[in-house]
Design an enzyme around this catalytic site. Structure first.
Site, PDB file in Angstrom:
ATOM      1  N   LYS A  52       0.837  -1.219   0.000  1.00 45.27           N
ATOM      2  CA  LYS A  52       0.000   0.000   0.000  1.00 45.27           C
ATOM      3  C   LYS A  52       0.866   1.261   0.000  1.00 45.27           C
ATOM      4  O   LYS A  52       0.371   2.373   0.039  1.00 45.27           O
ATOM      5  CB  LYS A  52      -0.911   0.016   1.234  1.00 45.27           C
ATOM      6  CG  LYS A  52      -1.962  -1.053   1.263  1.00 45.27           C
ATOM      7  CD  LYS A  52      -3.105  -0.765   2.225  1.00 45.27           C
ATOM      8  CE  LYS A  52      -2.730  -0.683   3.654  1.00 45.27           C
ATOM      9  NZ  LYS A  52      -3.906  -0.569   4.559  1.00 45.27           N
ATOM     10  N   LYS A  67       2.722   2.124   2.508  1.00 46.60           N
ATOM     11  CA  LYS A  67       2.631   2.677   3.869  1.00 46.60           C
ATOM     12  C   LYS A  67       3.678   2.015   4.762  1.00 46.60           C
ATOM     13  O   LYS A  67       3.869   0.812   4.721  1.00 46.60           O
ATOM     14  CB  LYS A  67       1.248   2.362   4.475  1.00 46.60           C
ATOM     15  CG  LYS A  67       0.170   3.372   4.148  1.00 46.60           C
ATOM     16  CD  LYS A  67      -1.093   3.070   5.000  1.00 46.60           C
ATOM     17  CE  LYS A  67      -1.812   4.347   5.349  1.00 46.60           C
ATOM     18  NZ  LYS A  67      -3.026   4.140   6.109  1.00 46.60           N
TER      19      LYS A  67
HETATM   20  N1  C2G Z   1     -10.323   6.875   9.107  1.00 44.89           N
HETATM   21  C1  C2G Z   1     -11.292   7.805   9.461  1.00 44.89           C
HETATM   22  N2  C2G Z   1     -10.907   9.030   9.873  1.00 44.89           N
HETATM   23  C2  C2G Z   1      -9.589   9.358   9.950  1.00 44.89           C
HETATM   24  C3  C2G Z   1      -8.603   8.411   9.610  1.00 44.89           C
HETATM   25  C4  C2G Z   1      -8.999   7.159   9.184  1.00 44.89           C
HETATM   26  O1  C2G Z   1     -12.501   7.516   9.392  1.00 44.89           O
HETATM   27  N3  C2G Z   1      -9.253  10.610  10.366  1.00 44.89           N
HETATM   28  C5  C2G Z   1     -10.776   5.553   8.650  1.00 44.89           C
HETATM   29  C6  C2G Z   1     -10.336   5.257   7.215  1.00 44.89           C
HETATM   30  O2  C2G Z   1     -11.258   5.845   6.298  1.00 44.89           O
HETATM   31  C7  C2G Z   1     -10.378   3.736   7.182  1.00 44.89           C
HETATM   32  C8  C2G Z   1     -10.008   3.353   8.625  1.00 44.89           C
HETATM   33  O3  C2G Z   1     -10.175   4.544   9.429  1.00 44.89           O
HETATM   34  O4  C2G Z   1     -11.701   3.284   6.900  1.00 44.89           O
HETATM   35  C9  C2G Z   1      -8.577   2.887   8.747  1.00 44.89           C
HETATM   36  O5  C2G Z   1      -7.747   3.902   8.237  1.00 44.89           O
HETATM   37  P1  C2G Z   1      -6.269   3.483   7.715  1.00 44.89           P
HETATM   38  O6  C2G Z   1      -5.597   2.697   8.756  1.00 44.89           O
HETATM   39  O7  C2G Z   1      -5.626   4.697   7.146  1.00 44.89           O
HETATM   40  O8  C2G Z   1      -6.685   2.477   6.544  1.00 44.89           O
HETATM   41  P2  C2G Z   1      -6.103   2.453   5.064  1.00 44.89           P
HETATM   42  O9  C2G Z   1      -4.633   2.572   5.067  1.00 44.89           O
HETATM   43  O10 C2G Z   1      -6.914   3.398   4.285  1.00 44.89           O
HETATM   44  O11 C2G Z   1      -6.381   0.925   4.633  1.00 44.89           O
HETATM   45  O12 C2G Z   1      -8.127  -2.618   2.092  1.00 44.89           O
HETATM   46  C10 C2G Z   1      -8.401  -1.378   2.711  1.00 44.89           C
HETATM   47  C11 C2G Z   1      -7.163  -0.766   3.273  1.00 44.89           C
HETATM   48  O13 C2G Z   1      -6.485  -1.683   4.110  1.00 44.89           O
HETATM   49  C12 C2G Z   1      -7.522   0.494   4.032  1.00 44.89           C
END
Ligand code: C2G
Length: 131
Positions: A47, A49
């Site tokens: 990803k 990350k």
């Molecule tokens: N999130 C949120 N508000 C934020 C930060 C994150 O609602 N301020 C939500 C994101 O939209 C996501 C969840 O928290 O639904 C997890 O965020 P991340 O860990 O950043 O997930 P991500 O890297 O987007 O991975 O297959 C899907 C991916 O694994 C998603």
């Protein structure tokens, strides 16, 4: 006996913050049982990350969250359809920064995008701690 409504969501959940909690709470409120597909460190590389906490650390933090009932590893983009079938998921939930990206899963279950919490992110926290 009412059938349990099973909800699933996926993410890295690094440096857990109230935006994540907000998402997990609302996801759980949509059903009775919340599964989190937690991105492995290897999948995070795919990803693009790099998480501060490793998978086990992120898992142990999530396990302490009352909204989370089960954690499974997320190690590829393609596993979701199998997960939805394997765990008889009723609702797939993601933050709306993913709006539309997982609509193809609606053949298996309800797909819901919840508003992302503004003003907070793991990156923001990490950057502000470094300055
Ligand atoms: N999130 C949120 N508000 C934020 C930060 C994150 O609602 N301020 C939500 C994101 O939209 C996501 C969840 O928290 O639904 C997890 O965020 P991340 O860990 O950043 O997930 P991500 O890297 O987007 O991975 O297959 C899907 C991916 O694994 C998603």
């Amino acid at each position: 006996m009412k059938e349990k409504k099973i909800v699933i969501t996926y993410g890295t959940f690094d440096v857990l913050h109230y935006g994540h909690i907000n998402l997990l709470k609302r996801a759980k409120d949509l059903g009775d049982y919340l599964i989190v597909g937690l991105s492995t460190d290897e999948f995070n590389e795919q990803k693009g990350k790099k998480s501060f906490y490793n998978f086990n650390q992120r898992k142990s933090i999530l396990e302490s969250i009352k909204y989370v009932d089960k954690i499974i590893p997320e190690d590829c983009w393609e596993q979701k359809a199998n997960d939805l079938r394997q765990y008889s998921v009723n609702i797939f939930v993601m933050g709306n920064d993913w709006e539309g990206k997982f609509d193809f899963l609606s053949q298996y279950c309800e797909v819901t995008y919840l508003k992302r919490t503004d003003g907070i992110s793991s990156t923001l926290i990490r950057d502000s701690l470094l300055t």
